[in-house]
Design an enzyme around this catalytic site. Structure first.
Site, short mmCIF file in Angstrom:
data_model
loop_
_atom_site.label_atom_id
_atom_site.label_comp_id
_atom_site.label_asym_id
_atom_site.label_seq_id
_atom_site.Cartn_x
_atom_site.Cartn_y
_atom_site.Cartn_z
N LYS A 1 0.71 -1.05 -0.08
CA LYS A 1 -0.11 -0.38 -0.03
C LYS A 1 0.43 1.73 -0.25
O LYS A 1 2.00 1.45 0.70
CB LYS A 1 -0.71 0.01 1.21
CG LYS A 1 -1.75 1.14 1.50
CD LYS A 1 -2.32 1.39 2.29
CE LYS A 1 -2.74 2.31 2.81
NZ LYS A 1 -2.20 3.94 3.05
N LEU B 1 -5.20 0.01 7.29
CA LEU B 1 -3.95 0.83 7.43
C LEU B 1 -4.20 2.79 6.69
O LEU B 1 -5.38 2.65 6.13
CB LEU B 1 -3.06 0.44 6.10
CG LEU B 1 -1.92 -1.22 6.36
CD1 LEU B 1 -1.02 -0.94 5.23
CD2 LEU B 1 -1.23 -0.48 7.61
N ASP B 2 -3.60 3.02 8.38
CA ASP B 2 -4.36 4.24 7.89
C ASP B 2 -4.00 5.21 6.10
O ASP B 2 -3.23 4.82 5.86
CB ASP B 2 -3.46 5.16 8.88
CG ASP B 2 -3.81 5.48 10.10
OD1 ASP B 2 -5.20 4.84 10.48
OD2 ASP B 2 -3.57 5.38 11.18
N LEU B 3 -4.71 6.51 6.43
CA LEU B 3 -4.00 6.97 4.66
C LEU B 3 -2.63 7.49 4.53
O LEU B 3 -2.11 7.01 3.45
CB LEU B 3 -5.10 8.78 5.33
CG LEU B 3 -4.95 9.57 3.60
CD1 LEU B 3 -5.11 8.93 2.49
CD2 LEU B 3 -4.95 10.66 4.39
N THR C 1 -0.47 5.69 6.02
CA THR C 1 0.53 4.28 6.24
C THR C 1 0.54 3.59 5.42
O THR C 1 -0.07 3.27 4.67
CB THR C 1 -0.49 3.40 7.43
OG1 THR C 1 -0.02 4.12 8.74
CG2 THR C 1 0.81 2.50 7.32
#
Length: 237
Positions: A72, A105-107, A109
């Site tokens: 990601k 997963l955060d924006l 991360t």
């Protein structure tokens, strides 16, 4: 022999047809039958091993399990739709099968994110009871000392009454204005690593997940690939 019963909406999700929320809409609209009879109640209990479930006259069976690894990139949200029209991770993976993200997963991360079409496997990987480890590479602002490390290993309070701790934590490299860490946790609370660092007075500049269990990320940013059965087993080792 009868097995475990689950809600009809969850059954559609576990069979890889659609999300649970969308399944509830399909059920309410009368598109789903169980053993030949229309059922409009999403909470209706069914046995996916024994009951014959159809949607739009299509018989649903358990699909062949697919697990996809994605590296990601930063700037993608972990959702299929975003009300703010931000880029989503689903733009980066195949769209010919219904996939669930395994965790989030955060924006901002980066790193290892898994997808699967198998709802049971998704539940198994994300279950706190399985204590599957996740390894993160962290760039913290400022100097992180051994005292900070020991606090993270002993446990820190990230919200009122919620105490979490790192399974492993080590300083990889220390610079004047930032510290590079490797942290391993098995819990999956929202923004856990960032909140743990904040609890010891440090903010996170960069966060990257490098492994889940013994499965290590080996792809360039933005790339994906399917996992073999042996690689899936590494998640649980």
């Amino acid at each position: 022999m009868p097995g475990e019963t689950i809600s009809l909406a969850r059954a559609l999700s576990k069979l890889g047809y659609c999300s649970r929320s969308r399944a509830a809409l399909y059920v309410k609209s009368g598109r789903v039958t169980v053993n030949g009879k229309i059922v409009k109640v999403p909470s209706w209990r069914v046995d996916v091993e024994q009951d014959e479930i159809e949607i739009d006259n299509r018989h649903l069976t358990k699909p062949t399990t697919v697990v996809i690894m994605l590296h990601k990139p930063r700037g993608y949200v972990t959702t299929s739709d975003d009300e703010l029209s931000r880029k989503t991770v689903y733009e980066l993976v195949p769209n010919d099968i219904h996939l669930f993200t395994v965790g989030r997963l955060d924006l901002d991360t980066t790193g290892l994110l898994l997808f699967t079409n198998n709802g049971e496997l998704q539940d198994k990987i994300t279950s706190p009871e399985k204590k599957i480890s996740k390894t993160y590479l962290v760039t913290a602002i400022g100097k992180v000392t051994q005292d900070h490390i020991e606090k993270l290993l002993r446990g820190v309070e990230i919200s009122e009454g919620v105490v979490v701790k790192a399974d492993e934590c080590e300083i990889m490299k220390s610079e004047f204005s930032k510290t590079h860490l490797r942290i391993k946790i098995h819990e999956g609370k929202n923004r856990q690593v960032k909140r743990m660092l904040a609890a010891v007075g440090r903010n996170v500049a960069e966060l990257h997940r490098s492994a889940i269990g013994k499965l290590e990320l080996d792809l360039p940013e933005g790339a994906w690939r399917k996992l073999s059965d042996d690689e899936i087993k590494l998640i649980f080792d």
